[in-house]
Design an enzyme around this catalytic site. Structure first.
Site, PDB file in Angstrom:
ATOM      1  N   ASP A   8      48.592  66.427  64.361  1.00 50.08           N
ATOM      2  CA  ASP A   8      49.982  66.328  64.597  1.00 50.08           C
ATOM      3  C   ASP A   8      50.666  65.599  65.800  1.00 50.08           C
ATOM      4  OD1 ASP A   8      49.371  67.652  61.957  1.00 50.08           O
ATOM      5  OD2 ASP A   8      50.723  69.481  62.670  1.00 50.08           O
ATOM      6  N   LYS A 106      49.941  67.690  55.322  1.00 52.88           N
ATOM      7  CA  LYS A 106      49.742  68.960  54.933  1.00 52.88           C
ATOM      8  C   LYS A 106      51.274  69.547  54.933  1.00 52.88           C
ATOM      9  CE  LYS A 106      49.115  69.954  59.963  1.00 52.88           C
ATOM     10  NZ  LYS A 106      50.367  70.879  59.985  1.00 52.88           N
ATOM     11  N   CYS A 151      48.995  74.584  65.086  1.00 51.31           N
ATOM     12  CA  CYS A 151      48.277  73.679  64.279  1.00 51.31           C
ATOM     13  C   CYS A 151      46.972  73.310  64.609  1.00 51.31           C
ATOM     14  CB  CYS A 151      48.924  72.459  63.744  1.00 51.31           C
ATOM     15  SG  CYS A 151      50.473  72.786  62.564  1.00 51.31           S
TER      16      CYS A 151
HETATM   17  C1  VGL Z   1      53.452  72.780  63.799  1.00 49.40           C
HETATM   18  C2  VGL Z   1      55.070  74.314  63.832  1.00 49.40           C
HETATM   19  C3  VGL Z   1      55.303  73.965  62.724  1.00 49.40           C
HETATM   20  C4  VGL Z   1      52.357  72.018  64.629  1.00 49.40           C
HETATM   21  C5  VGL Z   1      54.021  72.357  62.657  1.00 49.40           C
HETATM   22  O1  VGL Z   1      51.803  71.038  64.333  1.00 49.40           O
HETATM   23  O2  VGL Z   1      51.833  72.919  65.489  1.00 49.40           O
HETATM   24  N1  VGL Z   1      53.971  73.841  64.322  1.00 49.40           N
HETATM   25  N2  VGL Z   1      54.878  72.962  61.965  1.00 49.40           N
END
Ligand code: VGL
Ligand code: ZN
Length: 203
Positions: A8, A106, A151
């Site tokens: 991410d 995701k 994540c």
């Molecule tokens: C994430 C919060 C919401 C992350 C993703 O990538 O850590 N955190 N969605």
């Protein structure tokens, strides 16, 4: 075989984004340098529909950081982030992507959040990451990216549960830190679960 898993590293999780991780951009040159040491690299991408149930905006009256029950699971509420096809969902422009073998998206089901790159938070949805890695002969996973306390942490824990020897590269991740000590707590949780913590300089 070993794989590098980049979690991410998207505009919305970087300074200036919708859900920024402080100093998140500082890990980009570290990850680019790391990529030179791996021939097998995959990435995950938070990829939400506009009506996603993790967005506070979709629960009128509830604030960011508050909680709701989403399909029977306790869900913390986030600002709108990583909406499919938006600029915020794109990977940072300085992140090298040439060697990526595949991207696993995701968080696409509006009814459940998905922190881990492997499974939805309720463990029902499967991104296919585990089967893919296994079919390619990957045994060791080196994980980096954002955010360490969400994540990255859940990806590392699922990686261990899926049977991979799982390393967390501690200088190539940062926490969103809703609480001040979330980074340290996340490291401890991962280590307690069986993750091996190491610095990028030792790879
Ligand atoms: C994430 C919060 C919401 C992350 C993703 O990538 O850590 N955190 N969605
Ligand atoms: Zn998200």
């Amino acid at each position: 075989m070993k794989a590098l898993l980049i979690v991410d590293v998207q505009n919305d999780f970087l300074p200036g984004g919708a859900l920024p991780v402080k100093d998140g951009d500082l890990i980009i040159p570290i990850i680019n340098k790391l990529q030179k040491k791996f021939s097998f690299i995959v990435a995950t991408q938070d990829w939400h529909p506009e009506n996603h149930g993790s967005f506070a905006a979709n629960h009128g009256g509830h604030e960011i950081g508050g909680f709701v029950q989403l399909n029977g699971v306790k869900q913390i509420l986030w600002p709108v982030h990583c909406v499919q096809e938006s600029q915020g969902a794109e990977f940072h422009q300085d992140l090298d992507k040439e060697k990526w073998i595949r991207i696993f998206q995701k968080g696409t089901n509006p009814l459940v959040d998905s922190y881990s790159g492997f499974f939805d938070n309720n463990k029902n949805g499967d991104t296919g990451l585990s089967d893919f890695l296994k079919s390619e002969g990957v045994r060791e996973l080196y994980v980096c990216g954002l955010a360490a306390d969400y994540c990255v942490k859940f990806t590392v824990i699922d990686g261990i549960d899926e049977g991979f020897t799982t390393y967390l590269i501690t200088d190539a991740t940062k926490a969103v830190n809703l609480q001040e000590d979330d980074f340290e707590k996340a490291l401890e949780e991962m280590e307690d679960h069986g993750a091996i913590l190491l610095d990028s300089s030792s790879i």
